[in-house]
Design a protein around this motif. Sequence first.
Motif, short mmCIF file in Angstrom:
data_model
loop_
_atom_site.label_atom_id
_atom_site.label_comp_id
_atom_site.label_asym_id
_atom_site.label_seq_id
_atom_site.Cartn_x
_atom_site.Cartn_y
_atom_site.Cartn_z
N ASP A 155 0.81 -1.22 0.00
CA ASP A 155 0.00 0.00 0.00
C ASP A 155 0.85 1.27 0.00
OD1 ASP A 155 0.98 -0.43 2.52
OD2 ASP A 155 -0.85 0.18 3.56
N LEU A 156 2.15 1.12 -0.23
CA LEU A 156 3.04 2.29 -0.23
C LEU A 156 3.67 2.52 -1.60
CD1 LEU A 156 4.74 1.65 3.24
CD2 LEU A 156 2.86 3.23 2.73
N VAL A 157 2.95 2.13 -2.64
CA VAL A 157 3.43 2.32 -4.01
C VAL A 157 2.54 3.33 -4.71
CG1 VAL A 157 4.24 -0.07 -4.04
CG2 VAL A 157 2.02 0.50 -5.07
N GLU A 158 2.98 3.76 -5.89
CA GLU A 158 2.17 4.67 -6.72
C GLU A 158 2.16 4.12 -8.14
OE1 GLU A 158 2.87 9.11 -5.78
OE2 GLU A 158 4.75 8.12 -5.26
N PRO A 159 1.10 4.39 -8.88
CA PRO A 159 1.11 3.99 -10.30
C PRO A 159 2.07 4.86 -11.08
CG PRO A 159 -0.81 5.35 -9.84
CD PRO A 159 -0.13 5.12 -8.51
N MET A 160 2.68 4.34 -12.11
CA MET A 160 3.48 5.19 -12.99
C MET A 160 2.56 6.19 -13.68
SD MET A 160 6.73 4.55 -12.87
CE MET A 160 7.54 4.93 -14.41
N PRO A 161 3.03 7.42 -13.84
CA PRO A 161 2.17 8.45 -14.44
C PRO A 161 1.66 8.03 -15.81
CG PRO A 161 4.13 9.45 -13.47
CD PRO A 161 4.33 7.96 -13.42
N GLY A 162 0.38 8.20 -16.00
CA GLY A 162 -0.23 7.94 -17.30
C GLY A 162 -0.58 6.50 -17.58
N LEU A 163 -0.21 5.58 -16.69
CA LEU A 163 -0.43 4.18 -17.02
C LEU A 163 -1.90 3.77 -16.90
CD1 LEU A 163 0.51 1.45 -17.88
CD2 LEU A 163 1.19 0.96 -15.52
N ALA A 164 -2.59 4.23 -15.87
CA ALA A 164 -3.96 3.78 -15.65
C ALA A 164 -4.83 4.06 -16.88
CB ALA A 164 -4.54 4.43 -14.40
N SER A 165 -4.70 5.25 -17.44
CA SER A 165 -5.54 5.58 -18.60
C SER A 165 -5.12 4.79 -19.82
CB SER A 165 -5.52 7.08 -18.88
OG SER A 165 -4.22 7.49 -19.23
N ALA A 166 -3.81 4.54 -19.96
CA ALA A 166 -3.36 3.73 -21.11
C ALA A 166 -3.87 2.30 -20.99
CB ALA A 166 -1.83 3.75 -21.19
N LEU A 167 -3.86 1.74 -19.78
CA LEU A 167 -4.39 0.39 -19.59
C LEU A 167 -5.88 0.35 -19.90
CD1 LEU A 167 -2.69 -0.94 -16.31
CD2 LEU A 167 -2.01 -1.29 -18.68
N ALA A 168 -6.60 1.39 -19.50
CA ALA A 168 -8.04 1.42 -19.78
C ALA A 168 -8.28 1.42 -21.29
CB ALA A 168 -8.67 2.65 -19.13
N THR A 169 -7.47 2.17 -22.02
CA THR A 169 -7.61 2.21 -23.48
C THR A 169 -7.36 0.84 -24.10
OG1 THR A 169 -6.93 4.53 -23.54
CG2 THR A 169 -6.68 3.26 -25.59
N MET A 170 -6.29 0.18 -23.63
CA MET A 170 -5.95 -1.12 -24.21
C MET A 170 -6.98 -2.17 -23.82
SD MET A 170 -1.76 -1.16 -24.13
CE MET A 170 -1.44 -0.39 -22.54
N ARG A 171 -7.41 -2.17 -22.57
CA ARG A 171 -8.43 -3.14 -22.14
C ARG A 171 -9.73 -2.93 -22.91
NH1 ARG A 171 -6.26 -2.67 -16.06
NH2 ARG A 171 -5.28 -4.73 -15.86
N ALA A 172 -10.07 -1.67 -23.17
CA ALA A 172 -11.31 -1.39 -23.92
C ALA A 172 -11.22 -1.92 -25.34
CB ALA A 172 -11.58 0.11 -23.93
N ALA A 173 -9.99 -2.09 -25.84
CA ALA A 173 -9.80 -2.63 -27.19
C ALA A 173 -9.75 -4.17 -27.16
CB ALA A 173 -8.51 -2.08 -27.80
N GLY A 174 -10.01 -4.75 -26.00
CA GLY A 174 -10.06 -6.21 -25.90
C GLY A 174 -8.71 -6.85 -25.62
N VAL A 175 -7.76 -6.08 -25.16
CA VAL A 175 -6.40 -6.58 -24.93
C VAL A 175 -6.23 -6.93 -23.45
CG1 VAL A 175 -3.94 -5.97 -25.04
CG2 VAL A 175 -5.52 -5.16 -26.81
N THR A 176 -5.73 -8.13 -23.19
CA THR A 176 -5.48 -8.59 -21.81
C THR A 176 -4.14 -8.04 -21.32
OG1 THR A 176 -6.75 -10.61 -22.14
CG2 THR A 176 -5.14 -10.62 -20.34
#
Length: 313
Positions: A155-176
């Motif tokens: 619980d003491l980590v942070e996401p890399m900047p910009g990754l969450a939205s990029a993952l959402a884009t790729m997952r929305a395209a059907g990519v695991t």
Amino acid sequence: MTRRPPWSAARSAALLPLLAVAGCAGTMDGAGAGRAPAPVEAAQENPIPKSLLWLHGSGEAALLARRTFSDMADYVVAAERRRAGGAAVESAVMAPSATLDAPRWTECGSKPAAVIFDVDETAILNTGANYDAATHGDPPFDAARWARWEEGGADLVEPMPGLASALATMRAAGVTVVFNSNREARFAAQAAAAIRGAGLGEAVHGETLFLRGDIAPGSGKDPRRAAIAARYCVLAMAGDQMGDFADAYNDRALSVAARRQRVATAPAGERIGRGWFLLANPAYGPWDRGGLDDLFPADRRWPRPVAPGTPAP
Ligand SMILES: [Mg+2]
């Protein structure tokens, strides 16, 4: 009384001359009233390692990460669109018998699409552990310390900047999204919790999370990459070390200088930005065992002149 880390004391010492110049030293507790101001001195060097200052403090690092992930999402979505249109697409995982000098890539066929992410300093910043390093002299890697961090620091980590939205884009395209990390398999639950807690989604051990000890013993990631590529069309991979793309980059027989040359020029590296997406990590890597002879050619060393009026050493 709260116990302060060494960093705190050093930092305070660094600031004291500045406070004296500002006329504050004698007013903070009254003890300095009537004394002559302290002589002006240059502030001490910031005790935080520059590598960690850059990684956690620079907008340059954050912007580069955002751009890298944005480019990756664009690349992956475009590749998946081409596949949907019937085009053949190559895997980003090197074929088993290929080399860095003669890389080959297998066709994906109709396998479902995936991307592979390293975890540490690629998907997440280990903020808590890096704070510990910054306040303890940036010590060399210690496996026991790192195991304690894996076990207790989720619980003491942070996401890399910009990754969450990029993952959402790729997952929305059907990519695991699959994670391939050298965190230990015995701490799989904690690794998944760190990823989830950083807002990067679910990672299921053995399905979308592969760790050291999975598939084959050791830190090599090729066997895990091969297992993932057997099931998925791996459109792209992301990492902060070239070993996140191919184990051949981790040849310990190479000096740091020789490895730099090899990484920079081997044809496989042409995939950077084209299926391989590389994050900058100045804090650690296979280059951090380098010495002066690896870094500075003998004919490029500046014999700094003695300043006028300075006694000869
Ligand atoms: Mg990493």
